[in-house]
Motif scaffolding. Structure first.
Motif, PDB file in Angstrom:
ATOM      1  N   GLU A 100     -45.123 -74.260 -34.259  1.00 29.34           N
ATOM      2  CA  GLU A 100     -45.405 -75.634 -34.691  1.00 29.34           C
ATOM      3  C   GLU A 100     -46.920 -75.871 -34.842  1.00 29.34           C
ATOM      4  O   GLU A 100     -47.339 -76.782 -35.544  1.00 29.34           O
ATOM      5  CB  GLU A 100     -44.800 -76.610 -33.679  1.00 29.34           C
ATOM      6  CG  GLU A 100     -44.667 -78.045 -34.122  1.00 29.34           C
ATOM      7  CD  GLU A 100     -43.539 -78.252 -35.129  1.00 29.34           C
ATOM      8  OE1 GLU A 100     -43.662 -79.184 -35.942  1.00 29.34           O
ATOM      9  OE2 GLU A 100     -42.551 -77.482 -35.097  1.00 29.34           O
ATOM     10  N   MET A 153     -51.937 -79.167 -42.013  1.00 26.19           N
ATOM     11  CA  MET A 153     -52.477 -80.497 -42.259  1.00 26.19           C
ATOM     12  C   MET A 153     -53.992 -80.471 -42.360  1.00 26.19           C
ATOM     13  O   MET A 153     -54.596 -81.291 -43.060  1.00 26.19           O
ATOM     14  CB  MET A 153     -52.023 -81.463 -41.163  1.00 26.19           C
ATOM     15  CG  MET A 153     -50.568 -81.852 -41.348  1.00 26.19           C
ATOM     16  SD  MET A 153     -50.002 -82.981 -40.094  1.00 26.19           S
ATOM     17  CE  MET A 153     -50.931 -84.439 -40.512  1.00 26.19           C
ATOM     18  N   SER A 160     -54.006 -87.480 -36.523  1.00 22.15           N
ATOM     19  CA  SER A 160     -52.745 -87.286 -37.248  1.00 22.15           C
ATOM     20  C   SER A 160     -52.371 -85.812 -37.355  1.00 22.15           C
ATOM     21  O   SER A 160     -51.202 -85.475 -37.496  1.00 22.15           O
ATOM     22  CB  SER A 160     -52.828 -87.917 -38.643  1.00 22.15           C
ATOM     23  OG  SER A 160     -53.731 -87.178 -39.441  1.00 22.15           O
ATOM     24  N   LEU A 161     -53.363 -84.921 -37.243  1.00 17.53           N
ATOM     25  CA  LEU A 161     -53.072 -83.489 -37.364  1.00 17.53           C
ATOM     26  C   LEU A 161     -52.086 -82.997 -36.301  1.00 17.53           C
ATOM     27  O   LEU A 161     -51.375 -82.024 -36.506  1.00 17.53           O
ATOM     28  CB  LEU A 161     -54.369 -82.652 -37.259  1.00 17.53           C
ATOM     29  CG  LEU A 161     -55.505 -82.965 -38.225  1.00 17.53           C
ATOM     30  CD1 LEU A 161     -56.577 -81.897 -38.113  1.00 17.53           C
ATOM     31  CD2 LEU A 161     -54.996 -83.057 -39.659  1.00 17.53           C
ATOM     32  N   PHE A 162     -52.095 -83.671 -35.145  1.00 13.77           N
ATOM     33  CA  PHE A 162     -51.268 -83.184 -34.027  1.00 13.77           C
ATOM     34  C   PHE A 162     -49.930 -83.887 -33.903  1.00 13.77           C
ATOM     35  O   PHE A 162     -49.157 -83.608 -32.993  1.00 13.77           O
ATOM     36  CB  PHE A 162     -52.058 -83.290 -32.718  1.00 13.77           C
ATOM     37  CG  PHE A 162     -53.330 -82.516 -32.768  1.00 13.77           C
ATOM     38  CD1 PHE A 162     -53.301 -81.136 -32.679  1.00 13.77           C
ATOM     39  CD2 PHE A 162     -54.547 -83.155 -32.967  1.00 13.77           C
ATOM     40  CE1 PHE A 162     -54.484 -80.411 -32.762  1.00 13.77           C
ATOM     41  CE2 PHE A 162     -55.708 -82.433 -33.042  1.00 13.77           C
ATOM     42  CZ  PHE A 162     -55.689 -81.060 -32.947  1.00 13.77           C
ATOM     43  N   ILE A 163     -49.691 -84.841 -34.810  1.00 14.70           N
ATOM     44  CA  ILE A 163     -48.435 -85.598 -34.707  1.00 14.70           C
ATOM     45  C   ILE A 163     -47.194 -84.693 -34.755  1.00 14.70           C
ATOM     46  O   ILE A 163     -46.344 -84.768 -33.862  1.00 14.70           O
ATOM     47  CB  ILE A 163     -48.378 -86.685 -35.808  1.00 14.70           C
ATOM     48  CG1 ILE A 163     -49.400 -87.778 -35.465  1.00 14.70           C
ATOM     49  CG2 ILE A 163     -46.990 -87.278 -35.933  1.00 14.70           C
ATOM     50  CD1 ILE A 163     -49.549 -88.835 -36.531  1.00 14.70           C
ATOM     51  N   PRO A 164     -47.076 -83.809 -35.757  1.00 13.96           N
ATOM     52  CA  PRO A 164     -45.870 -82.961 -35.777  1.00 13.96           C
ATOM     53  C   PRO A 164     -45.739 -82.097 -34.525  1.00 13.96           C
ATOM     54  O   PRO A 164     -44.654 -81.963 -33.968  1.00 13.96           O
ATOM     55  CB  PRO A 164     -46.080 -82.079 -37.017  1.00 13.96           C
ATOM     56  CG  PRO A 164     -47.010 -82.854 -37.886  1.00 13.96           C
ATOM     57  CD  PRO A 164     -47.931 -83.566 -36.940  1.00 13.96           C
ATOM     58  N   LEU A 165     -46.848 -81.547 -34.061  1.00 12.57           N
ATOM     59  CA  LEU A 165     -46.817 -80.683 -32.882  1.00 12.57           C
ATOM     60  C   LEU A 165     -46.291 -81.449 -31.669  1.00 12.57           C
ATOM     61  O   LEU A 165     -45.425 -80.960 -30.932  1.00 12.57           O
ATOM     62  CB  LEU A 165     -48.239 -80.170 -32.604  1.00 12.57           C
ATOM     63  CG  LEU A 165     -48.400 -79.190 -31.450  1.00 12.57           C
ATOM     64  CD1 LEU A 165     -47.641 -77.909 -31.725  1.00 12.57           C
ATOM     65  CD2 LEU A 165     -49.879 -78.881 -31.193  1.00 12.57           C
ATOM     66  N   ILE A 193     -44.602 -84.491 -31.460  1.00 10.15           N
ATOM     67  CA  ILE A 193     -43.232 -85.005 -31.468  1.00 10.15           C
ATOM     68  C   ILE A 193     -42.205 -83.868 -31.480  1.00 10.15           C
ATOM     69  O   ILE A 193     -41.138 -84.006 -30.896  1.00 10.15           O
ATOM     70  CB  ILE A 193     -42.978 -86.018 -32.616  1.00 10.15           C
ATOM     71  CG1 ILE A 193     -43.128 -85.392 -33.995  1.00 10.15           C
ATOM     72  CG2 ILE A 193     -43.894 -87.228 -32.483  1.00 10.15           C
ATOM     73  CD1 ILE A 193     -42.803 -86.363 -35.112  1.00 10.15           C
TER      74      ILE A 193
END
Lengths: 459, 459
Positions: A294, A301, B315-320, B322
């Protein structure tokens, strides 16, 4: 269930020391029910109640208890009592009990067995874990081809008491090589003077002692059998496996499959009995793999950081878009993993599956995409969160959703097939694994769509 | 497997019209194997080969075929052939065949049956789908308590030919009320002049005809039985259910459970046979529910848009972040759903589970958090993507990960218990469902941590 109803009554009888009443209450019911009641009693009372039972009933009841209760009760018994029960147990249930116990306890318990039973127990424990040898019982009947049905029935009447099942009678030669399995029906339905040799057709289905429990499960399912014989490599009959043990195998196999689909290594023990550290280790391995995978989302991004700075509004939809891909991928991979496991599909079906998933994924993507489009447009009538170009943003988001969902369905369905193709377990392509894969590619799809549609206006 | 090996040989025999050779090849093997070979033949040849088999073998083979092949072959037969086979089939397998066919075909096939078999078939089809009535066979033997063992054995020898299994013999009174089930062992082991009344103890386990197949499965597991009798509400014996049908029920129940865990409605049919539109509908329902739920992530992030504008790097770490919460939640919910399904845990264990998940979740969160921290710090030595305050950003991200993973494990484990508590199916709290829930709350946790740690520096 049952135990919860009768439990209080028994506890009262224990308090009033009315042990005779407990004994007759428990002896009068099936062993499975007695087992259930004992399981639901407080730990300190379980052994007291168990020791009231007459030995034959006690042995049967013990076979229905969980490993924890079995260990506690066996350790609480005197040597003589324990010896009586262990000698009496059917050999497959005894193996199952012994393999759960610490080696020191096993060594001690083995010395309590009669020389004959001790040898049986040691042989069975010598087979590898998860093999047919660990599931089999050595209590079965062999007859010779030259006997008549009448002689066989007399033999069964004299020797069948210990036999785990009388469903099939096994025909062997003088050195115990399996020649045939004959259904008890044949013995019951034919005239008494028929010779066994006249019934048997030399066709039989047998398990090999080193086969895995999973192989045994598939043979039981295929041939709809209640019992299968177990032979060694020279066809010598060693024991039998009954289907009730196979139901348990099926349950365990499925539990492992489900745990892998859930994105972790399979636990070897029930949830409550798994030590905390072991559970953390089993879960951490996959969490770390997924986490590292991930991390590429942050990398992906990073490439679009400039675009993000120009249009922060894009970041608001990141979770929505990547989770849609993850969810559709999770559905597809779960369907395919299970269909592979039960044999509904084979690798050769891959292109039919792909066609189906492209169609389904595109349709599902359009459904979600139009909901997303509507949501953004309607929302923009009441709020200016999305700015003046909300129509373009709605378009970028919904186009991204269509392709991300399509991509999720496609990769979710193809990944298990690919894993099977290269010899790995398809269940490894768990929902979280597919989601991680789709997250990274989904972000790239999203930002590419956004750049194409929004360049010159929003960014 | 087998079919793939022998298939080409048979195809060659068909091409050379050597039907006699095919016939003797197939008759010489177990019906399950013949069935497998026919399944793997090209569709247009299946009926040709099937019609070569003698009727008794053909009936058995048909029972091992899938519903699609069964329908194709039955429709290809002449009325007389079809009548012979349908009258001959065991009643449970016939019900399974008929319930898959279109009503018009069923009506036509029923007229082919003898009046007696027609009545049996209609009665069995009259029971609700998924009930024990649909699984049972009416071929079984009843004996009377006043008979001797010898008389019973003679009776079995004369009448047992059609009986599906002779494992248990059922004792009934003159109006067919079930009095007892006696294991065949008792008949074989006792002296021939013993009266049945002396053996039986009036204790028996029986299924009710309206019980669900799942209830039957749990009784088979609990009592380790191969066969169970089926009675109506006044204890009249109606039929028996054998464990081979229950293995299939277990497989279907598990498939539904797995599909729900994968975040969709259970398909009623195998993957390949499910029409595209139906599959899209089954998957769309949950995808839409999850999508609508996931929309709250956009809403939640809307509240932090100002903060995001000041620090796009967040925002770069949002996917990581969640996805870490979603993955740990998926693990926890899968473990608990399965443990509930197999009865390893009950609702009463909730606080022990909660304690375990808090400990595990915290430990897993710390592991992932420290990997995340290291990654950001190391990366910052080579790149200035994260700016001068990279240590603070690393701190905010890793603190968020600890709490999001903890929260994922906790809610993933508690949600199935909550659903069970309010009477819903725990498997509904699928991995995607938990992930969606954790996504929304995970974002709030992340931005709260970021605001606390980064205020005054990065934003």
């Amino acid at each position: 269930m049952l135990g919860k109803l009768i439990g209080p009554e028994i506890r009262e009888l224990i308090e009033t020391r009315n042990l005779g009443a407990i004994r007759s209450l428990l002896v009068g019911m099936p062993a499975a029910d007695t087992g259930e009641i004992i399981t639901e009693l407080p730990e300190e009372v379980q052994a007291i109640v168990f020791r009231l039972l007459p030995q034959a009933h006690a042995t049967e009841v013990l076979e229905y208890l969980g490993p924890e209760e079995q260990e506690r009760i066996i350790r609480s018994l005197g040597n003589e009592e324990a010896a009586g029960i262990l000698n009496d147990m059917s050999s497959d249930d005894r193996t199952a009990l012994l393999e759960e116990l610490p080696p020191a306890v096993v060594t001690q318990l083995l010395t309590l067995l009669s020389p004959k039973e001790q040898q049986i127990a040691r042989t069975l424990l010598g087979y590898p874990e998860g093999s047919v040898g660990r599931l089999m019982t050595t209590e079965f009947l062999m007859v010779r081809p030259e006997w008549t049905i009448g002689e066989c029935l007399d033999f069964i009447r004299a020797n069948g008491n210990d036999s785990e099942t009388l469903n099939f009678i096994y025909v062997t030669d003088a050195s115990n090589h399996l020649i045939d399995d004959v259904h008890i029906r044949e013995f019951l339905l034919r005239p008494l003077n028929t010779q066994v040799a006249d019934i048997h057709d030399n066709r039989f289905i047998a398990l090999r002692v080193a086969d895995t429990a999973e192989t045994a499960l598939s043979l039981f399912k295929k041939y709809d059998r209640n019992t299968l014989p177990v032979v060694d490599s020279s066809d010598t009959l060693l024991g039998i496996v009954t289907v009730d043990d196979i139901l348990d195998v099926q349950e365990e196999v499925t539990t492992e499959e489900i745990q892998k689909i859930g994105g972790m290594e399979a636990l070897d023990t029930p949830y409550m009995e798994t030590p905390l550290l072991q559970m953390i280790r089993k879960r951490a391995v996959w969490l770390i793999i997924l986490f590292v995978g991930e991390m590429f989302t942050a990398t992906a991004m990073g490439f679009f950081e400039k675009e993000l700075e120009k249009a922060v509004v894009l970041s608001l939809f990141i979770p929505l878009i990547i989770s849609s891909g993850g969810n559709s991928g999770s559905q597809a991979s779960t369907l395919i993993i299970r269909a592979l496991a039960v044999g509904e599909i084979t690798l050769g079906d891959w292109w039919r599956i792909m066609a189906k998933e492209i169609a389904a994924g595109f349709a599902l993507g359009c459904i979600l995409g139009s909901i997303g489009f509507t949501r953004i447009v309607v929302w923009s009538q009441f709020s200016d969160t999305y700015g003046p170009h909300y129509m373009l943003i709605a378009a970028a988001v919904s186009v991204a959703i269509v392709f991300v969902v399509l991509w999720g369905s496609l990769s979710g369905s193809m990944l298990p097939l690919l894993l099977r193709r290269i010899g790995l377990d398809p269940a490894t392509s768990s929902a979280p694994f597919v989601a991680t894969l789709v997250d990274v590619t989904g972000l790239i799809i999203y930002f590419s769509a956004a750049v194409l549609i929004l360049r010159g206006t929003v960014m």
